[in-house]
Motif scaffolding. Structure first.
Motif, PDB file in Angstrom:
ATOM      1  N   ASP A 101       0.864  -1.179   0.000  1.00  0.00           N
ATOM      2  CA  ASP A 101       0.000   0.000   0.000  1.00  0.00           C
ATOM      3  C   ASP A 101       0.897   1.224   0.000  1.00  0.00           C
ATOM      4  O   ASP A 101       1.697   1.405   0.919  1.00  0.00           O
ATOM      5  CB  ASP A 101      -0.904   0.001   1.246  1.00  0.00           C
ATOM      6  N   MET A 102       0.783   2.060  -1.027  1.00  0.00           N
ATOM      7  CA  MET A 102       1.672   3.219  -1.120  1.00  0.00           C
ATOM      8  C   MET A 102       1.582   4.131   0.103  1.00  0.00           C
ATOM      9  O   MET A 102       2.532   4.835   0.430  1.00  0.00           O
ATOM     10  CB  MET A 102       1.399   4.026  -2.396  1.00  0.00           C
ATOM     11  N   LYS A 103       0.449   4.097   0.793  1.00  0.00           N
ATOM     12  CA  LYS A 103       0.279   4.938   1.972  1.00  0.00           C
ATOM     13  C   LYS A 103       1.126   4.468   3.151  1.00  0.00           C
ATOM     14  O   LYS A 103       1.271   5.188   4.145  1.00  0.00           O
ATOM     15  CB  LYS A 103      -1.191   4.998   2.369  1.00  0.00           C
ATOM     16  N   PRO A 117       7.007   5.382   4.606  1.00  0.00           N
ATOM     17  CA  PRO A 117       7.246   6.320   5.718  1.00  0.00           C
ATOM     18  C   PRO A 117       7.271   7.784   5.297  1.00  0.00           C
ATOM     19  O   PRO A 117       7.161   8.667   6.138  1.00  0.00           O
ATOM     20  CB  PRO A 117       8.605   5.875   6.276  1.00  0.00           C
ATOM     21  N   PHE A 118       7.371   8.027   3.990  1.00  0.00           N
ATOM     22  CA  PHE A 118       7.432   9.401   3.498  1.00  0.00           C
ATOM     23  C   PHE A 118       6.195   9.755   2.665  1.00  0.00           C
ATOM     24  O   PHE A 118       6.222  10.720   1.887  1.00  0.00           O
ATOM     25  CB  PHE A 118       8.702   9.596   2.665  1.00  0.00           C
ATOM     26  N   TYR A 119       5.122   8.996   2.847  1.00  0.00           N
ATOM     27  CA  TYR A 119       3.949   9.167   1.988  1.00  0.00           C
ATOM     28  C   TYR A 119       3.344  10.564   2.091  1.00  0.00           C
ATOM     29  O   TYR A 119       2.906  11.131   1.088  1.00  0.00           O
ATOM     30  CB  TYR A 119       2.876   8.136   2.317  1.00  0.00           C
ATOM     31  N   GLU A 120       3.310  11.143   3.281  1.00  0.00           N
ATOM     32  CA  GLU A 120       2.692  12.461   3.441  1.00  0.00           C
ATOM     33  C   GLU A 120       3.363  13.497   2.547  1.00  0.00           C
ATOM     34  O   GLU A 120       2.700  14.387   2.010  1.00  0.00           O
ATOM     35  CB  GLU A 120       2.748  12.902   4.908  1.00  0.00           C
ATOM     36  N   GLU A 121       4.668  13.399   2.381  1.00  0.00           N
ATOM     37  CA  GLU A 121       5.387  14.333   1.508  1.00  0.00           C
ATOM     38  C   GLU A 121       5.218  13.951   0.041  1.00  0.00           C
ATOM     39  O   GLU A 121       5.159  14.811  -0.837  1.00  0.00           O
ATOM     40  CB  GLU A 121       6.866  14.346   1.880  1.00  0.00           C
ATOM     41  N   MET A 128       4.954   2.659  -8.614  1.00  0.00           N
ATOM     42  CA  MET A 128       4.051   3.122  -9.667  1.00  0.00           C
ATOM     43  C   MET A 128       4.479   2.626 -11.049  1.00  0.00           C
ATOM     44  O   MET A 128       3.907   3.002 -12.060  1.00  0.00           O
ATOM     45  CB  MET A 128       3.992   4.656  -9.655  1.00  0.00           C
ATOM     46  N   TRP A 129       5.488   1.779 -11.084  1.00  0.00           N
ATOM     47  CA  TRP A 129       5.963   1.238 -12.357  1.00  0.00           C
ATOM     48  C   TRP A 129       5.058   0.098 -12.823  1.00  0.00           C
ATOM     49  O   TRP A 129       4.358  -0.528 -12.019  1.00  0.00           O
ATOM     50  CB  TRP A 129       7.397   0.733 -12.212  1.00  0.00           C
ATOM     51  N   VAL A 157       0.829 -10.406  -3.702  1.00  0.00           N
ATOM     52  CA  VAL A 157      -0.564 -10.720  -4.013  1.00  0.00           C
ATOM     53  C   VAL A 157      -1.358  -9.435  -4.199  1.00  0.00           C
ATOM     54  O   VAL A 157      -2.284  -9.369  -5.016  1.00  0.00           O
ATOM     55  CB  VAL A 157      -1.191 -11.577  -2.891  1.00  0.00           C
ATOM     56  N   SER A 158      -1.000  -8.387  -3.472  1.00  0.00           N
ATOM     57  CA  SER A 158      -1.723  -7.116  -3.563  1.00  0.00           C
ATOM     58  C   SER A 158      -1.588  -6.499  -4.955  1.00  0.00           C
ATOM     59  O   SER A 158      -2.474  -5.791  -5.415  1.00  0.00           O
ATOM     60  CB  SER A 158      -1.236  -6.136  -2.498  1.00  0.00           C
TER      61      SER A 158
END
Length: 232
Positions: free
Chosen positions: A55-57, A60-64, A103-104, A213-214
């Motif tokens: 999950d991209m969220k 640890p740096f997802y907010e930025e 995202m690749w 699997v995701s």
């Protein structure tokens, strides 16, 4: 209204920055522009935790990253500008691509990437723009971007003010030609190389050869394991 995102692999406003801005200003029609400078807007290195694959969220740096990813997702045109550092793209820009590798196409590509146009700009006082541009092109290709213009030039100067008038005339002519191509409202054609890579990743998911699997579930939800395609 064209939505344009500028990604700069440096803070200073030298030759690469000025050429990228020339292209931007020459693109015809109404436009909105969002700019990101690295490392200012994302000053981290990928930790290799693979959390983003699930999950991209969870990165640890997802907010930025979130505001950058959102802007890219909504953009029609990407202008990526990097000076040539040691024959390749700048380290801060490379870090950005490292942090968005989920995202690749081998993982969870964004559907919107398959309808974007992009231009890559790189300059060098000497040699190296070809390899720097290839770095960026490879990343954009694997993200699914089907239409990529490459522009590299040896400026033989350490700043844009030091570039000769003859070379600036060439740059002016070249950037006008690039802007005309980007000004068209026509949807970019997805070529055979992109379609082939997408097909290989589809087969990988169908055979369970992917990383998670995701990822297969993501492709299934998009309908890509059936007949849906992101470019249709």
């Amino acid at each position: 209204m064209k939505k344009i995102v500028m990604l700069y692999g440096q803070h200073h406003k030298g030759s690469t920055y000025n050429i990228a801005r020339m292209i931007l200003e020459k693109i015809e029609g109404e436009k909105t522009v969002t700019e990101f400078f690295f490392p200012r807007d994302l000053n981290h290195f990928c930790q290799g935790c693979y959390s983003c694959i699930e999950d991209m969220k969870l990165c640890p740096f997802y907010e930025e990253k979130e505001k950058i990813i959102k802007a890219i997702d909504e953009a029609d045109i990407l202008i990526v500008a990097t000076p040539t550092y040691c024959m390749h793209m700048s380290a801060p820009l490379k870090s950005f691509f490292d942090l968005t590798f989920d995202m690749w196409m081998p993982h969870k590509p964004m559907e919107s990437m398959f309808s974007k146009k992009a231009v890559i700009v790189s300059t060098a006082a000497g040699a190296g723009t070809k390899s720097a541009i290839k770095d960026v092109k490879d990343c954009l290709f694997y993200m699914g971007v089907p239409y990529i213009i490459k522009y590299g030039i040896n400026v033989q100067a350490m700043s844009f003010t030091g570039v000769s008038e003859k070379k600036k005339q060439k740059i002016d002519k070249d950037t006008s030609a690039i802007a005309r191509k980007l000004s068209s409202d026509s949807k970019p054609h997805v070529g055979i190389a992109t379609k082939f890579m997408f097909l290989m990743m589809r087969i990988s998911n169908l055979k369970g050869l992917n990383s998670s699997v995701s990822e297969t579930e993501y492709w299934r939800e998009k309908g890509w394991l059936d007949k849906n395609r992101p470019w249709k």
